[in-house]
Enzyme design. Structure first.
Site, short mmCIF file in Angstrom:
data_model
loop_
_atom_site.label_atom_id
_atom_site.label_comp_id
_atom_site.label_asym_id
_atom_site.label_seq_id
_atom_site.Cartn_x
_atom_site.Cartn_y
_atom_site.Cartn_z
N GLU A 1 0.92 -1.37 0.07
CA GLU A 1 0.03 0.13 0.22
C GLU A 1 0.87 1.33 0.11
OE1 GLU A 1 -3.00 0.25 3.82
OE2 GLU A 1 -4.29 -1.47 1.96
N GLU B 1 -7.00 -7.39 -0.04
CA GLU B 1 -7.05 -7.40 0.74
C GLU B 1 -8.92 -7.35 0.96
OE1 GLU B 1 -4.95 -5.22 3.50
OE2 GLU B 1 -3.28 -5.78 3.02
C1 GAL Z 1 -4.04 -2.74 5.18
C2 GAL Z 1 -2.52 -2.51 5.15
C3 GAL Z 1 -2.87 -4.61 6.22
C4 GAL Z 1 -3.90 -4.24 7.58
C5 GAL Z 1 -5.38 -3.63 6.96
C6 GAL Z 1 -5.86 -4.23 7.62
O1 GAL Z 1 -3.87 -1.08 4.82
O2 GAL Z 1 -2.23 -3.66 4.23
O3 GAL Z 1 -1.81 -4.34 6.60
O4 GAL Z 1 -2.60 -3.06 8.13
O5 GAL Z 1 -5.35 -2.42 5.95
O6 GAL Z 1 -7.25 -3.14 7.33
#
Ligand code: GAL
Length: 703
Positions: A152, A308
């Site tokens: 990110e 994610e």
């Molecule tokens: C994203 C990140 C992850 C985790 C996740 C939680 O921004 O890539 O590592 O922190 O959010 O929602």
């Protein structure tokens, strides 16, 4: 050497796996449970730098060797991270100048993550070194199918104002402008005594007594996006060098503000996205649809990966409402419908310690006797049956212009009003989507002539290439809608003289004399806001038959529109612009060009979109025969029609076919809230169809 395929025979299913958080005894249980959940891909090592390189140049790979071997033995593939998103304490101690500096001059401290300046030479070389060490060690490991660079980019630190960043900004400016004279001209430095004698005098737009120079600020936004991209490209070059056939990704963040993903996308082998719609937001699924369409569009239709999402609650908001039962499934199918070939989560096993222990995971604190685990297992097993969808394309009926330069510029200070760009774009996407159309996003400077409908919301910075492409679309037969505050400035943020709208005056047959924002409270940057009335907004009365017999509310904005050769379709009915046009239409070539000089609430946005659809000749498939309780999403991918009920009441399908998920006849099938049906086979629809050869032919079902 050519790249290996990035996707498997069935959609990827899995998540971030952080074995380093757990004793090795737990790993055996992890892989056993992964197998039972149908997990076939995990992202490993995203935040493991301090354990992989505990001291500068000394690597400890033993634990990662064992983890990857175990995953491989259990048939789980690995998207291996380069682990460069969180420099370890020894690094910040040895290179304190690598810590990022805020606009106010505060140097941030280690103790969290992403504590590095993207321009720091020490950071860049340490990141390259680690990427090389990992590539050399694991490039031929049979489990590794993809590289996951960093994480990110820009999420926490997307702009750094330190001296190293200043030096890099100057180099970027020199390459762009070559002479200080042309920079002075572009930045308009004759105003407020800002003429520079040399590049050495230039700084980032650090905190200033009054408004910073707008063009300097926009150039710094562009530079900062490019600087993060340079970090990515340096790691990618190392990986390509060592493992030329392994695809490389880095995870985007939906409609993230601070990075221009159009400039990034061509460099990323697999577009991947992280998205965390807020279950407490009733419009979350509408906003998420926009982000998914952006991912497909960034890859120009290529399959992408949902890298994610959460299974239930996150922990980054002040209040973290879990996803409703079934919602993780519904939102996952939304991603698949809109072109994803993989569904992954943050993270596999919920952490017991650290900053994200209250963030949900695939395997919750409470273990497998849980709602979340059951939902995960169900989704994994369903996706395992959907191999036929892999690689299929999702076809769009409309194009929506989405442009980072305009976004950065319209959100500056010193304007007629500081706007929230997403709030100007998202309602159009939501209205098209709710009408059953699928939307491609575009920067607007490419060939748009294949789209029956093109919407251009508030394209504040209008380039000649964009004006040309939009004009060409209308001439070729598209129905084009341009909305307020378009064509106000050029790429250097110099006002378009002789009436606003620049190169689109001809296309639209109108020009703009003056902006007249309404007083009162405005939407502000935040979640993806799909309707302006979600905040208390000032309004002005507008009347036009497109909106029905009653006067409606124009929201937040008005402009004085002079008509050259267009017809007036709605007028302002009160205030200083009473009697002036609010909506115009010009027949242009084989198509039409509409101009809207205000903003609209949800119902009226839908009414105008319905008019555009009717004019374009697109036949919309409405496959359900009831459903008044909210957003029922319909998207066709390949020969499968996805129907996803994000609403609050059940709907009944009125479409012949078979639901691939239940194997039931789809005609008469009831879809509960958060329910999903995948109806096949459906007649394939073609890209770029027009009224005359419309192919979404199924007639709307009677209500
Ligand atoms: C994203 C990140 C992850 C985790 C996740 C939680 O921004 O890539 O590592 O922190 O959010 O929602």
């Amino acid at each position: 050497m050519t790249l290996r395929p990035a996707f498997a025979d069935t959609p990827w299913f899995g998540g971030d796996y952080n074995p380093e958080q757990w004793p090795e005894e737990v790993w055996e249980e992890d892989v056993e449970l992964m197998r039972s959940a149908g997990v076939n891909l995990v992202t490993v090592g995203v935040f493991a730098w301090s354990l992989l390189e505990p001291e500068e140049g000394r690597y400890e790979f033993g634990w990662l060797d064992r983890a990857l071997d175990l995953l491989h033995a259990n048939g789980v593939r690995v998207d291996l991270a380069t682990a460069t998103a969180a420099p370890p304490p020894w690094f910040s101690e040895s290179y304190p100048e690598s810590l990022p500096v805020t606009v106010d001059g505060v140097r941030l401290s280690p103790g969290s993550r992403q504590a590095y300046c993207p321009s720091s030479p020490a950071y860049r070389s340490a990141a390259r070194r680690l990427a090389r060490a990992l590539a050399e060690r694991y490039g031929s490991h049979p489990a590794v199918v993809m590289w996951h660079v960093n994480n990110e980019y820009g999420c926490h630190v997307s702009r750094c104002y330190c001296d190293e960043s200043a030096a890099s900004f100057r180099r970027w400016l020199k390459a762009k402008y070559e002479t200080i004279g042309s920079l002075n001209a572009a930045w308009g430095t004759a105003f407020w005594s800002q003429s520079y004698g040399s590049f050495e005098q230039i700084l980032p737009p650090r905190a200033t007594p009054a408004f910073p120079n707008p063009t300097q600020s926009l150039d710094f936004d562009r530079f900062s996006s490019d600087e993060l991209l340079a970090c990515f490209l340096e790691e990618k070059a190392v990986l390509r060098d060592v493992t030329p056939d392994i695809p490389v990704t880095t995870n985007f963040m939906g409609t993230f503000r601070n990075v221009d993903y159009w400039t990034w996308a061509p460099h990323v082998d697999v577009i991947s996205d992280d998205l965390y719609p807020d279950p407490a937001d009733p419009d979350a699924a509408r906003g998420a649809a926009l982000a998914r369409d952006l991912m497909r569009s960034l890859g120009r239709g290529k399959p992408w990966l949902l890298m994610e999402q959460s299974t239930a609650a996150v922990n980054m908001r002040p209040v973290n409402v879990p996803k409703a039962p079934g919602q993780l499934r519904a939102l996952s199918y939304q991603a698949i419908a809109r072109g994803a070939d993989g569904i992954c989560f943050f993270q596999w096993r919920q952490s017991a310690a650290g900053a994200e222990k209250f963030h949900s995971a695939m395997l919750p604190h409470a273990g497998t006797e849980t709602r979340i685990w059951r939902e995960v297992v169900r989704l994994g097993s369903e996706l395992g049956e959907l191999g036929d969808l892999v690689g299929a394309s999702t076809q769009a009926h409309a194009a929506l212009v989405f442009d980072w330069d305009s976004r950065w510029a319209i959100e500056q200070t010193g304007l007629p009003a500081t706007s929230n760009y997403l709030a100007l774009v998202a309602p159009w996407h939501a209205a098209l989507t709710e009408a059953g159309l699928t939307v491609d996003l575009t920067r607007g400077d490419e060939d748009l002539t294949a789209y029956p409908i093109v919407i251009v919301p508030s394209l504040f910075v209008l380039t000649d290439a964009q004006a040309k492409a939009i004009d060409a679309a209308a001439r070729a037969g598209s129905v084009v809608l341009v909305t307020s505050q378009t064509g106000v400035v050029d790429e250097n943020l110099h006002a378009r003289l002789g009436g606003y709208l620049g190169g689109l005056q001809q296309t639209l047959g109108v020009w703009i004399e003056e902006f007249w924002p309404l007083g009162g409270a405005w939407a502000r940057p935040g979640a993806i806001p799909v309707a302006p009335e979600s905040t208390v907004a000032p309004t002005v009365r507008v009347r036009g038959s497109v909106f029905g017999p009653e006067a409606i509310d124009g929201v937040e904005w008005s402009e004085s529109v002079h008509v050259r050769d267009a017809t007036v379709r709605a007028v302002f009915e009160e205030g200083h612009l009473s009697g002036w046009p609010a909506l115009t239409r010009k027949a242009h070539g084989a198509g039409a060009a509409w101009y809207l000089a205000t903003r609209l609430g949800r119902r009226d946005t839908a009414a105008l979109v319905a008019q555009l659809i009717a004019e374009s000749g697109v036949h919309v498939r409405t496959p359900f025969i009831d459903g008044e309780g909210g957003f029922v999403e319909t998207v066709q991918r390949g020969d499968t029609l996805f129907v996803i009920n994000h609403g609050t009441t059940a709907v009944t399908l009125g479409e012949e076919g078979t639901d691939l998920l239940s194997n039931a006849d789809s005609l008469g099938l009831v879809i509960e809230p958060q329910g999903v049906a995948l109806i096949a086979p459906m007649e394939a629809c073609l890209a770029g169809f027009r009224a005359t050869d419309s192919v979404i032919a199924s007639a709307p079902m009677p209500k």
